[in-house]
Structure formats: C-alpha cells, structure tokens
Design an enzyme around this catalytic site. Sequence first.
Site, PDB file in Angstrom:
ATOM      1  N   LYS A  12       0.769  -1.147   0.062  1.00 27.00           N
ATOM      2  CA  LYS A  12       0.119   0.066  -0.058  1.00 27.00           C
ATOM      3  C   LYS A  12       0.932   1.480   0.066  1.00 27.00           C
ATOM      4  O   LYS A  12       0.784   2.460  -0.629  1.00 27.00           O
ATOM      5  CB  LYS A  12      -0.864  -0.040   0.925  1.00 27.00           C
ATOM      6  CG  LYS A  12      -2.166  -0.884   0.954  1.00 27.00           C
ATOM      7  CD  LYS A  12      -2.975  -1.172   2.099  1.00 27.00           C
ATOM      8  CE  LYS A  12      -4.067  -2.079   1.745  1.00 27.00           C
ATOM      9  NZ  LYS A  12      -4.702  -2.586   3.170  1.00 27.00           N
TER      10      LYS A  12
ATOM     11  N   LYS B   3      -9.527 -14.744 -14.192  1.00 25.14           N
ATOM     12  CA  LYS B   3     -10.351 -14.606 -13.049  1.00 25.14           C
ATOM     13  C   LYS B   3     -11.218 -13.310 -13.461  1.00 25.14           C
ATOM     14  O   LYS B   3     -10.820 -12.225 -13.595  1.00 25.14           O
ATOM     15  CB  LYS B   3      -9.483 -14.273 -11.750  1.00 25.14           C
ATOM     16  CG  LYS B   3      -9.964 -14.623 -10.656  1.00 25.14           C
ATOM     17  CD  LYS B   3      -9.188 -14.514  -9.314  1.00 25.14           C
ATOM     18  CE  LYS B   3      -9.750 -14.344  -8.258  1.00 25.14           C
ATOM     19  NZ  LYS B   3      -9.187 -13.575  -7.410  1.00 25.14           N
TER      20      LYS B   3
ATOM     21  N   LYS C  28     -13.136  -6.915 -10.388  1.00 25.26           N
ATOM     22  CA  LYS C  28     -13.299  -5.489 -10.699  1.00 25.26           C
ATOM     23  C   LYS C  28     -11.969  -4.792 -11.219  1.00 25.26           C
ATOM     24  O   LYS C  28     -12.125  -4.150 -12.251  1.00 25.26           O
ATOM     25  CB  LYS C  28     -13.806  -4.970  -9.429  1.00 25.26           C
ATOM     26  CG  LYS C  28     -14.291  -3.612  -9.533  1.00 25.26           C
ATOM     27  CD  LYS C  28     -14.917  -3.018  -8.256  1.00 25.26           C
ATOM     28  CE  LYS C  28     -14.140  -2.122  -7.256  1.00 25.26           C
ATOM     29  NZ  LYS C  28     -14.117  -1.063  -7.564  1.00 25.26           N
TER      30      LYS C  28
END
Length: 331
Positions: free
Chosen positions: A111, A194, A197
């Site tokens: 992150k 897969k 989103k």
Amino acid sequence: METVVSGIRPTGSLHLGNYFGALQNFVKMQNEHQCYFFIADYHSLTTHPTPHDLHGNVKQILVNYLAAGLDPEKCTLYLQSDVPEVVELYLFLNMNAYIGELERCTSFKDKIRAQPENINAGLLTYPTLMAADILLHRATKVPVGKDQEQHLEMTRTFGNRFNRLYNVDYFKEPQAFNFGENLTKIPGLNGSGKMGKSEGEGNAIFLADKPEDIRKKVMKAVTDGGPTVPNQEKPEAIQNLFQLMNVVSTPETVAFFNEKYNTCAIRYGDMKKQLAEDMINFTTPFREKIEDMLKNDEYLSKVVHQGKEKARESASKTIREVREIIGFKSF
Ligand code: TRP
C-alpha cells in the site's frame, strides 16, 4: 458451532466471481455457525480518507449482500462504524503491536508503494484494526482468501500476546476458513483467468448490471478465429466462455455449443448472444431485489439497527472483560 467473523470491503458491487466465491460460503455458513459479517467502513479510510460518498458505497454493498442471500435473521450483519467498541480494542491492541512487525506486513509494503503520498498510521495499523474486528467477537473462524492469511497470522500473534502479557487465556486463536477446493471458478470476459473488478473495464458481470450492459460486455468478450480441426483443444479465452456458460446456461445449451465447436461449426457471435441472455436471466432476480431495496430505506434502516444491536451485545461484553483484565476499574 464456530464463531465466524468476516469484513467486507465497501468498494464496488458484487460480480459473479464474488457471488460464487465468498458469497456462497457466507450464505452456507450463516446456517451453521454464529456469524458476524460487517462492512469495513473504518478500514476504507486508510486508502480513501475523504470518500466521495461513503454512505452511498456502504448502502450499495449492503443491498448487494442482502440480495445475494445474507439473511439478517441468521447472521449478524452490521457496519463496522456502528460498533465503536472495536476502536477501543484497536487502541488496546496497538499498545502491544510493534512498529517492526507492522512495517514488515506485506499489505503495508504494497500500500505504501501504491500511495506514497499518504503513508498514514491507519495503514500501518490496518492489521491491528482487523485483529480487533476478529477478537472483538472472540471468533474462531475467519473466511478469508490467501491474501489475508498474513493479517490472520498477526491477529493470532496479537491475541496470544495479550493472553501472555496479562496472564490470561482469553482470546482464542482464529483460523482461516478455507473453501479452496469446491469453489466454482469464474473467469473474466476479457480473456483474463479470473473475474475481477480491477481486471479491466468490461471484465466482470455485476449482479446489478442492466441487461443492455450485460449484452454489451458479453458481445465484447475475447474470442478467436474458431477451431480448424474437429475436437480441437479449446484455447483459454474459449474455455472461459464455456465455463461461464456452464454456470448460467442449461446443460443442453452448453452441449449444443460444444458440439458446434467440435465440428468446427461454431459461431461465437451466436454463442455470445445466448450467453448474454442466460446471464441476464441469472442476474435479473438479484438486480430486481437490489433495485427494490435501494428504494426501501425503512427496511435497510431496520436491518442495520438490528445488526448493530446484536454486534454491540457481543462487543461490549468483550470490552468489559478486556478492561477488567488490563486493570481498568470504575470508581
Ligand atoms: N482486510 C479484509 C479485506 O481486505 C477486510 C477485513 C477487515 C476483514 N476486517 C476483517 C476480513 C476481519 C476478515 C475479518 O478483504
């Protein structure tokens, strides 16, 4: 009976990949165990500190999960921010969480690479908040994917450390609930393995998608020039299309297009038209429920309040006991 806790990210709506993944497991578990499912709205601030429409996002997720089968009578479905007890446990756990172990966490490293302009303390202590979510109900099982294993390991570390420091046997070790083997694999529409989103525009079919959007996405699905020899092995993109058909179409339909493929007579345009219609049939009941609930604030408010009550009952008991263990005492 196990106590199960799982947090739901308040971003995006459910697509078929989620539905056949996490959702089906949640729906199954709520019948068998004491389940606490919550929308992790506090957590979302670690990456989106000034959300554009937090309430709208949460509402969207809530109606999607309800439409997909979470039953507020069977499980405790709540918003993380409705249970402030979690913040107190987060504080207690943070007192005994060490900077080094938090900095070594893979999701933290990922992150801070993704948002170098906002390396905040919430990101660093994301695992302690998650541990607080889980330990708050003294959960024994957490249905999470591989990407959350490290967080769960840290949860065990924090719980065990609490027990050791205060010389109690209070928190149990939560274990991952793994469903790996019997999950239906849902591929994406753009040739990616897969459905997801973040796998690119048009890759995923959402439960709330309108029929015309489903038609557009499916018609754009990746195919190729078609087979040239009978019974040829299917390339990945074509296999994916058949796999999606397996999920939403009748066996006869799948057999029909398989036969066409094996005799080199397949027309992908026809197959996609059929797939789109079957996808629409499959998703329509969900879309209708979602649309109805979005208009029914009274119902949603009832669901959320009921969840809050039930979650706080368990949470406040834990906090009372934890305070006592550490040594807080009222005058
Ligand atoms: N970190 C989880 C995710 O990204 C969401 C989450 C927050 C969670 N708190 C939790 C999952 C507690 C399980 C238990 O998917």
